[in-house]
Design a protein around this motif. Structure first.
Motif, mmCIF file in Angstrom:
data_model
loop_
_atom_site.group_PDB
_atom_site.id
_atom_site.type_symbol
_atom_site.label_atom_id
_atom_site.label_comp_id
_atom_site.label_asym_id
_atom_site.label_seq_id
_atom_site.Cartn_x
_atom_site.Cartn_y
_atom_site.Cartn_z
ATOM 1 N N PHE A 1 -7.199 0.218 -7.501
ATOM 2 C CA PHE A 1 -6.309 0.149 -6.062
ATOM 3 C C PHE A 1 -7.227 0.836 -5.133
ATOM 4 O O PHE A 1 -7.934 1.446 -5.182
ATOM 5 N N CYS A 2 -6.871 0.226 -4.064
ATOM 6 C CA CYS A 2 -7.550 0.584 -2.662
ATOM 7 C C CYS A 2 -7.000 1.869 -2.495
ATOM 8 O O CYS A 2 -5.871 2.436 -3.016
ATOM 9 N N ALA A 3 -7.395 2.538 -1.437
ATOM 10 C CA ALA A 3 -6.691 3.909 -1.032
ATOM 11 C C ALA A 3 -5.353 3.803 -0.767
ATOM 12 O O ALA A 3 -4.745 4.669 -1.018
ATOM 13 N N HIS A 4 -5.235 2.576 0.089
ATOM 14 C CA HIS A 4 -3.677 2.668 0.598
ATOM 15 C C HIS A 4 -2.736 2.578 -0.478
ATOM 16 O O HIS A 4 -1.643 3.073 -0.884
ATOM 17 N N HIS A 5 -2.904 1.495 -1.618
ATOM 18 C CA HIS A 5 -2.218 1.332 -2.732
ATOM 19 C C HIS A 5 -2.183 2.433 -3.705
ATOM 20 O O HIS A 5 -1.162 2.644 -4.385
ATOM 21 N N GLY A 6 -3.520 3.156 -3.766
ATOM 22 C CA GLY A 6 -3.686 4.161 -4.590
ATOM 23 C C GLY A 6 -2.648 5.410 -4.291
ATOM 24 O O GLY A 6 -1.959 5.936 -4.930
ATOM 25 N N SER B 1 -3.602 -5.082 -6.106
ATOM 26 C CA SER B 1 -2.428 -5.444 -5.407
ATOM 27 C C SER B 1 -2.787 -6.248 -4.072
ATOM 28 O O SER B 1 -1.955 -7.236 -3.785
ATOM 29 N N CYS B 2 -3.941 -5.899 -3.526
ATOM 30 C CA CYS B 2 -4.055 -6.613 -2.269
ATOM 31 C C CYS B 2 -5.585 -7.289 -2.192
ATOM 32 O O CYS B 2 -5.887 -8.002 -1.345
ATOM 33 N N GLY B 3 -6.637 -6.656 -3.220
ATOM 34 C CA GLY B 3 -7.834 -7.386 -3.034
ATOM 35 C C GLY B 3 -8.784 -6.586 -2.307
ATOM 36 O O GLY B 3 -9.869 -7.188 -2.091
HETATM 37 ZN ZN LIG Z 1 -4.458 -2.484 -2.194
#
Ligand SMILES: [Zn+2]
Length: 70
Positions: free
Chosen positions: A42-47, A24-26
């Motif tokens: 996913f990063c922690a935020h998007h996960g 989502s954000c790289g």
């Molecule tokens: Zn992300």
């Protein structure tokens, strides 16, 4: 569906690296979900953001966000 942060599956396998990036954000990925045979990162935020939706369809859920707390 409640959000649980427990690691009941025992010892987590740490296989994500700095080369794995959030779809989502790289940002660096800490969560990997397998959906329909393909892996989403996913990063922690998007996960956390997509966890509730993905949990119902993912065949596997790999969470290394505990590394952020260490
Ligand atoms: Zn992300």
């Amino acid at each position: 569906m409640s959000i649980s942060t427990t690691a009941e599956q025992g010892v987590l396998e740490h296989r994500l690296t700095a080369a794995d990036r959030c779809d989502s954000c790289g940002a660096q990925a800490y969560i990997a979900a397998e959906v329909n045979g393909s892996e989403l990162l996913f990063c922690a935020h998007h996960g956390r953001k997509y966890e509730e939706k993905l949990r119902s369809v993912a065949t596997s859920w790999h969470d290394e966000t505990d590394r952020l707390l260490a």
